[in-house]
Write an enzyme that holds these catalytic residues in place. Structure first.
Site, PDB file in Angstrom:
ATOM      1  N   THR A 263       0.829  -1.200   0.000  1.00  0.00           N
ATOM      2  CA  THR A 263       0.000   0.000   0.000  1.00  0.00           C
ATOM      3  C   THR A 263       0.870   1.260   0.000  1.00  0.00           C
ATOM      4  O   THR A 263       2.049   1.220   0.337  1.00  0.00           O
ATOM      5  CB  THR A 263      -0.941   0.027   1.220  1.00  0.00           C
ATOM      6  OG1 THR A 263      -0.170   0.053   2.417  1.00  0.00           O
ATOM      7  CG2 THR A 263      -1.853  -1.183   1.223  1.00  0.00           C
ATOM      8  N   ASP A 264       0.251   2.359  -0.402  1.00  0.00           N
ATOM      9  CA  ASP A 264       0.962   3.641  -0.449  1.00  0.00           C
ATOM     10  C   ASP A 264       0.537   4.514   0.741  1.00  0.00           C
ATOM     11  O   ASP A 264      -0.186   4.054   1.634  1.00  0.00           O
ATOM     12  CB  ASP A 264       0.725   4.338  -1.784  1.00  0.00           C
ATOM     13  CG  ASP A 264      -0.739   4.651  -2.054  1.00  0.00           C
ATOM     14  OD1 ASP A 264      -1.550   4.670  -1.103  1.00  0.00           O
ATOM     15  OD2 ASP A 264      -1.066   4.894  -3.220  1.00  0.00           O
ATOM     16  N   GLN A 265       0.967   5.755   0.746  1.00  0.00           N
ATOM     17  CA  GLN A 265       0.672   6.660   1.847  1.00  0.00           C
ATOM     18  C   GLN A 265      -0.826   6.913   2.011  1.00  0.00           C
ATOM     19  O   GLN A 265      -1.287   7.251   3.090  1.00  0.00           O
ATOM     20  CB  GLN A 265       1.417   7.970   1.633  1.00  0.00           C
ATOM     21  CG  GLN A 265       1.443   8.853   2.857  1.00  0.00           C
ATOM     22  CD  GLN A 265       2.348  10.061   2.671  1.00  0.00           C
ATOM     23  OE1 GLN A 265       2.787  10.339   1.567  1.00  0.00           O
ATOM     24  NE2 GLN A 265       2.617  10.761   3.755  1.00  0.00           N
TER      25      GLN A 265
END
Length: 138
Positions: A15-17
């Site tokens: 996942t990203d930020q």
């Protein structure tokens, strides 16, 4: 048409930020689906590589529809969209746990000699595999 299904549990590292799956990870999941499809048809991509043949991506089309998040399970549907004995186009749909379409994609591949990257005629090198693709394609 033969459709293979594979499940991936979304890991935190994917996942990203924003807390959603980083877009490039879908490409890895597509490879998981493609490898499973090949196995389901009775063949091995690693076995093909052992014979000095590789299958690079030559084109990619991907559309992101809905996000997937950490802890969810993604379901990857993979099939042979097009096949002509030289080029293979795989189709993908990746679904959320609730069954909503998250990603729709296609990847195009050709087989080449590993050492020279010269194209090879898949149907001549792997006639059984060719026959299976002809039967399984859309």
């Amino acid at each position: 048409m033969h459709v293979t299904k594979a499940e991936i549990e979304v890991r935190y590292a994917e996942t990203d930020q924003m807390g959603v799956v980083y877009h490039a990870n879908y490409l890895i999941w597509m490879e998981v689906g493609r490898t499973k499809l090949i196995q389901d048809l009775g063949f091995s991509y690693a076995g093909m590589e052992d014979q000095g043949i590789i299958s690079p991506v030559i084109d990619l089309d991907i559309s992101y529809k809905k996000p997937l998040r950490y802890g969810e399970t993604a379901t990857i549907h993979t099939w042979i969209e097009e096949y002509n004995g030289i080029k293979s186009v795989y189709g993908y749909e990746i679904y959320t746990p609730s069954g909503e379409l998250a990603v729709q994609a296609k990847s195009s591949h050709v087989c080449v000699q590993k050492d020279t990257f010269r194209p090879v005629k898949f149907r001549k090198l792997f006639p059984e595999w060719h026959e299976a693709y002809e039967k399984a394609k859309r």
